[in-house]
Write a protein that holds these residues in place. Structure first.
Motif, PDB file in Angstrom:
ATOM      1  N   GLU A  64      46.212  33.199  48.952  1.00 20.67           N
ATOM      2  CA  GLU A  64      46.465  34.122  47.844  1.00 20.67           C
ATOM      3  C   GLU A  64      46.104  33.466  46.506  1.00 20.67           C
ATOM      4  OE1 GLU A  64      47.405  37.456  45.723  1.00 20.67           O
ATOM      5  OE2 GLU A  64      47.296  37.312  47.896  1.00 20.67           O
ATOM      6  N   LEU A  65      46.483  32.210  46.353  1.00 15.85           N
ATOM      7  CA  LEU A  65      46.146  31.478  45.137  1.00 15.85           C
ATOM      8  C   LEU A  65      44.629  31.382  44.968  1.00 15.85           C
ATOM      9  CD1 LEU A  65      46.782  29.703  42.694  1.00 15.85           C
ATOM     10  CD2 LEU A  65      47.033  27.764  44.269  1.00 15.85           C
ATOM     11  N   LYS A  66      43.937  31.086  46.041  1.00 17.34           N
ATOM     12  CA  LYS A  66      42.476  30.976  45.996  1.00 17.34           C
ATOM     13  C   LYS A  66      41.851  32.289  45.515  1.00 17.34           C
ATOM     14  CE  LYS A  66      38.803  28.943  48.724  1.00 17.34           C
ATOM     15  NZ  LYS A  66      38.512  28.229  49.953  1.00 17.34           N
ATOM     16  N   ASP A  67      42.361  33.410  46.033  1.00 16.54           N
ATOM     17  CA  ASP A  67      41.861  34.723  45.613  1.00 16.54           C
ATOM     18  C   ASP A  67      42.156  34.984  44.137  1.00 16.54           C
ATOM     19  OD1 ASP A  67      40.952  35.211  48.192  1.00 16.54           O
ATOM     20  OD2 ASP A  67      42.692  36.443  48.749  1.00 16.54           O
ATOM     21  N   GLN A  68      43.354  34.647  43.692  1.00 13.13           N
ATOM     22  CA  GLN A  68      43.726  34.875  42.291  1.00 13.13           C
ATOM     23  C   GLN A  68      42.895  33.999  41.354  1.00 13.13           C
ATOM     24  OE1 GLN A  68      47.985  34.464  41.996  1.00 13.13           O
ATOM     25  NE2 GLN A  68      48.346  36.319  43.165  1.00 13.13           N
ATOM     26  N   LEU A  69      42.657  32.755  41.740  1.00 13.85           N
ATOM     27  CA  LEU A  69      41.819  31.881  40.915  1.00 13.85           C
ATOM     28  C   LEU A  69      40.397  32.428  40.822  1.00 13.85           C
ATOM     29  CD1 LEU A  69      43.031  28.372  42.102  1.00 13.85           C
ATOM     30  CD2 LEU A  69      43.436  29.415  39.865  1.00 13.85           C
ATOM     31  N   ARG A  70      39.890  32.931  41.943  1.00 11.05           N
ATOM     32  CA  ARG A  70      38.539  33.492  41.954  1.00 11.05           C
ATOM     33  C   ARG A  70      38.436  34.664  40.977  1.00 11.05           C
ATOM     34  NH1 ARG A  70      38.052  35.281  47.059  1.00 11.05           N
ATOM     35  NH2 ARG A  70      37.909  33.155  47.832  1.00 11.05           N
ATOM     36  N   GLU A  71      39.523  35.469  40.889  1.00 14.62           N
ATOM     37  CA  GLU A  71      39.541  36.615  39.985  1.00 14.62           C
ATOM     38  C   GLU A  71      39.399  36.210  38.517  1.00 14.62           C
ATOM     39  OE1 GLU A  71      42.763  39.347  40.628  1.00 14.62           O
ATOM     40  OE2 GLU A  71      42.400  39.399  42.781  1.00 14.62           O
ATOM     41  N   VAL A  72      39.838  35.006  38.180  1.00 14.63           N
ATOM     42  CA  VAL A  72      39.712  34.544  36.784  1.00 14.63           C
ATOM     43  C   VAL A  72      38.558  33.564  36.623  1.00 14.63           C
ATOM     44  CG1 VAL A  72      42.132  34.972  36.232  1.00 14.63           C
ATOM     45  CG2 VAL A  72      41.445  32.707  37.057  1.00 14.63           C
ATOM     46  N   GLY A  73      37.706  33.477  37.645  1.00 17.63           N
ATOM     47  CA  GLY A  73      36.494  32.684  37.534  1.00 17.63           C
ATOM     48  C   GLY A  73      36.615  31.227  37.919  1.00 17.63           C
TER      49      GLY A  73
END
Length: 132
Positions: free
Chosen positions: A39-48
């Motif tokens: 989930e963290l990996k996905d959220q980080l990806r969302e902010v670049g």
């Protein structure tokens, strides 16, 4: 009980610090790879941000009993003293938490991050001596 070391590039612009490894992390020997890590990996990806470009670690490198850090880090003096914990900034910490705090300080010097993202009270406590 298996130690889960930090991982990632050195130096790194961003360091991500969690509380302690969970069950999946202990089995695979890497931080942030379980459900929360995905989930963290996905959220980080969302902010670049690419998580693999960040250095990933935890304050404590060992899975606490029942995956509950309050077993190893408490504000209750009587509990802490009874368990033989060490007082740090108003809290009582298990020796493995103290070890992890020292290792985190060394990791910061080694990684030289420009930004440290701490998740939860335990990283806040380890990094700033604050809670809440």
């Amino acid at each position: 009980m298996l130690k889960v070391p930090g991982r990632g590039p050195k130096p790194a612009t961003v360091m991500i610090v969690g509380e302690a490894p969970g069950f999946d992390e202990e089995i695979q020997g890497q931080p942030f790879i379980g459900t929360s890590g995905r989930e963290l990996k996905d959220q980080l990806r969302e902010v670049g941000l690419n998580m693999d470009d960040c250095y990933n670690t935890n304050v404590c490198k060992y899975l606490p009993p029942d995956n509950d850090m309050s077993e190893w880090l408490t504000e209750k003096k009587t509990v802490g003293k009874k368990r033989g914990y060490v007082e740090v900034s108003g809290r009582w910490a298990h020796p493995l938490v103290i070890e992890g705090m020292h290792e985190l300080a060394e990791e910061i010097l080694d990684v030289q991050p420009r930004v440290i993202i701490g998740f939860g009270n335990t990283p806040l406590f380890a990094l700033k001596g604050q809670w809440g």
